[in-house]
Design a protein around this motif. Structure first.
Motif, PDB file in Angstrom:
ATOM      1  N   LEU A 244     -25.143 -27.264 -84.781  1.00  0.00           N
ATOM      2  CA  LEU A 244     -25.564 -25.970 -85.293  1.00  0.00           C
ATOM      3  C   LEU A 244     -26.742 -25.451 -84.487  1.00  0.00           C
ATOM      4  CD1 LEU A 244     -25.403 -26.722 -89.140  1.00  0.00           C
ATOM      5  CD2 LEU A 244     -23.637 -25.668 -87.685  1.00  0.00           C
ATOM      6  N   ASP A 245     -26.584 -24.276 -83.909  1.00  0.00           N
ATOM      7  CA  ASP A 245     -27.683 -23.688 -83.151  1.00  0.00           C
ATOM      8  C   ASP A 245     -28.853 -23.338 -84.062  1.00  0.00           C
ATOM      9  OD1 ASP A 245     -26.046 -23.888 -80.982  1.00  0.00           O
ATOM     10  OD2 ASP A 245     -26.271 -21.812 -80.338  1.00  0.00           O
ATOM     11  N   TYR A 246     -28.517 -22.801 -85.254  1.00  0.00           N
ATOM     12  CA  TYR A 246     -29.560 -22.357 -86.180  1.00  0.00           C
ATOM     13  C   TYR A 246     -29.105 -22.594 -87.617  1.00  0.00           C
ATOM     14  CZ  TYR A 246     -30.319 -19.525 -81.979  1.00  0.00           C
ATOM     15  OH  TYR A 246     -30.476 -19.109 -80.679  1.00  0.00           O
ATOM     16  N   VAL A 247     -30.085 -22.755 -88.495  1.00  0.00           N
ATOM     17  CA  VAL A 247     -29.866 -22.687 -89.937  1.00  0.00           C
ATOM     18  C   VAL A 247     -30.929 -21.746 -90.488  1.00  0.00           C
ATOM     19  CG1 VAL A 247     -29.837 -23.906 -92.143  1.00  0.00           C
ATOM     20  CG2 VAL A 247     -28.878 -25.008 -90.098  1.00  0.00           C
ATOM     21  N   SER A 248     -30.504 -20.598 -90.996  1.00  0.00           N
ATOM     22  CA  SER A 248     -31.443 -19.631 -91.572  1.00  0.00           C
ATOM     23  C   SER A 248     -31.683 -19.956 -93.039  1.00  0.00           C
ATOM     24  CB  SER A 248     -30.899 -18.203 -91.447  1.00  0.00           C
ATOM     25  OG  SER A 248     -30.945 -17.769 -90.107  1.00  0.00           O
ATOM     26  N   MET A 249     -32.919 -19.698 -93.499  1.00  0.00           N
ATOM     27  CA  MET A 249     -33.314 -20.037 -94.865  1.00  0.00           C
ATOM     28  C   MET A 249     -33.884 -18.796 -95.541  1.00  0.00           C
ATOM     29  SD  MET A 249     -35.050 -23.760 -93.982  1.00  0.00           S
ATOM     30  CE  MET A 249     -36.152 -23.079 -92.721  1.00  0.00           C
TER      31      MET A 249
END
Length: 483
Positions: free
Chosen positions: A66-71
């Motif tokens: 996963l390049d990113y995980v937004s929160m």
């Protein structure tokens, strides 16, 4: 290695550089832009959420797919009794770039990459000003499994994790998957992306999902506010199962559902093996094999598809550290003969050998010995009661090789195991046909499997007149190939 970036979105033309359906800079990945647009629809006041980002991207050799995980901070919905919570969204299981660096681009009509991204909703604790980052690592772990095994997830699937999701003392140690209640499928330039939400559950709830079905348990969780409520929010401090909160749910809903519907779990990835006890070691292959016709009989279309789905996907991850290896021939899940739909991964070298075709002889066996680890063995009563007594089949697919064991009932048409020859093998795929009478007897003899903590390993069950033996063995037997 991951880092938390407060700015939300990739550098050099990140999500803040574009909006929704408008134009975006050339450096801004179009696939990411499409997912981010859906996030902006839900959270217009949070254009730059906190993000956990893979410092060394997967396509550059990094370990995290996963390049990113937004929160995001979600205020919930008091009218629906939905509490405030943190909402996590992954970027990377779908095709973000469209240039074949991670996923092969196959057009806009089908799925983008694996066709989905993961989400997770975690109840916000009082006074908590920033989202915990452990869910991002949890999502990376699931993504690694998907990339390494090419097994995709679907709504209703379950994942047995065998450890508190946040590494605490929590009872929330497993997961179910369902559609995210707020996020809508997105059409990107590289295909369609749907959003699957991770829902943390207790061991008893996982077992109920296995015995009955995941969707049924999800519906029960939705009716119990402290256990998830309508948006299925995970509360890691939940100390009671839905059956402890409302004892009537077990008897009136789950037990009745099992009796009426049986289980829709058609198989699991497992630690299992089988031996042909009718083969003297000194015999050669021809003297030990009986070819049934020139080509094995084909299963009915519905049964074949269910078995194939089990063999290519599996519906359970048996333990966190054990993941299927990447096939060296297909590192990126590519099938150069045709569009590489993840649902075509059955044709990979690692699984094709267990699918019937005319080049492999079907052998009838006189006597067999089945071997399972404790967790897999504990599912045998489910296989017998929830599947075979309802005229269905159940498959164990080895996580360490091509071996597969399929139990079939007399109601499954077209199996190459028959009542006359109940044990038949096609390569490393064994089929065992059990009559209803024998299933009832086995359930009585295997009753202690319902309380596995009460017996010591190894444990053996034998039915000499049926020439069938089942052993429940320690994990070490399957982990060490020399045993």
């Amino acid at each position: 290695m991951e880092g938390v970036r407060p700015g939300g979105g990739p550098p050099a033309g990140g999500p803040g550089s574009g909006s929704g359906s408008g134009s975006f800079p050339s450096l801004f990945p179009p696939g990411l832009h499409g997912i981010y647009g859906e996030c902006r629809r839900l959270y217009p006041d949070q254009p730059n959420p906190l993000q956990v980002t893979a410092i060394l991207k997967y396509w550059l050799g990094g370990p995290d797919p996963l390049d990113y995980v937004s929160m995001y901070r979600n205020l919930g919905n008091p009218a629906l009794n939905v509490p405030e919570h943190w909402h996590y969204v992954s970027f990377g299981l779908s095709d973000l770039y469209g240039d074949n660096r991670v996923h092969e681009f196959t057009g806009t009509d089908g799925p983008s990459g694996f066709g989905f991204e993961l989400t997770f909703r975690l109840k916000r604790e009082t006074g908590e000003s920033a989202p915990p980052t452990w869910p991002a690592e949890l999502m990376q772990g699931l993504a690694r499994y998907v990339f390494q095994s090419e097994n995709t997830f679907c709504s209703g699937d379950h994942v047995s994790w065998h450890s508190p999701l946040d590494n605490s003392e929590s009872r929330i140690q497993h997961m179910l998957l369902t559609e995210d209640p707020q996020m809508q499928p997105v059409q990107t330039p590289f295909g369609v992306v749907t959003f699957l939400q991770i829902v943390g559950v207790c061991t008893e709830e996982l077992h109920a999902a296995q015995q009955w079905n995941g969707q049924g348990i999800l519906e029960l969780l939705r009716t119990v506010p402290v256990a998830g409520g309508p948006w299925l929010i995970t509360d890691m401090r939940r100390g009671e199962t839905i059956f402890e909160i409302d004892p009537h749910l077990q008897q009136e809903r789950v037990d009745k559902g099992i009796e009426t519907d049986g289980s829709n779990l058609s198989g699991v990835s497992a630690k299992c093996a089988w031996d042909d006890l009718s083969r003297p070691p000194e015999d050669d292959e021809d003297s030990r094999s009986i070819c049934i016709g020139t080509q094995p009989r084909r299963l009915s279309g519905k049964d074949t598809e269910q078995i194939r789905e089990t063999l290519r996907r599996g519906l359970e991850i048996n333990s966190k550290p054990v993941l299927p290896p990447i096939n060296a021939q297909r590192q990126n899940g590519l099938n150069h003969d045709r569009a590489p739909s993840r649902k075509d991964s059955l044709e990979s070298e690692s699984s094709a050998a267990i699918i019937p075709h005319e080049l492999i002889r079907t052998r009838q066996l006189e006597s067999v010995h089945l071997k399972f680890n404790q967790e897999s063995g504990a599912l045998i009563p489910l296989c017998l009661r929830g599947r075979l007594l309802h005229g269905r089949h159940f498959t164990y697919k080895s996580i360490t090789g091509d071996t597969a064991i399929t139990f079939v009932s007399t109601g499954v048409e077209g199996a190459f195991a028959t009542e006359e020859h109940p044990y038949a093998a096609h390569g490393p795929w064994l089929q065992i046909l059990l009559t209803e009478e024998f299933v009832e007897r086995m359930l009585e003899d295997l009753e202690d499997l319902n309380s596995p903590e009460e017996f010591k390993l190894p444990k053996e069950y034998s039915w000499p007149e049926k020439k069938l033996k089942v052993s429940i063995l320690p994990d070490s037997v399957f982990d060490n190939p020399l045993h």
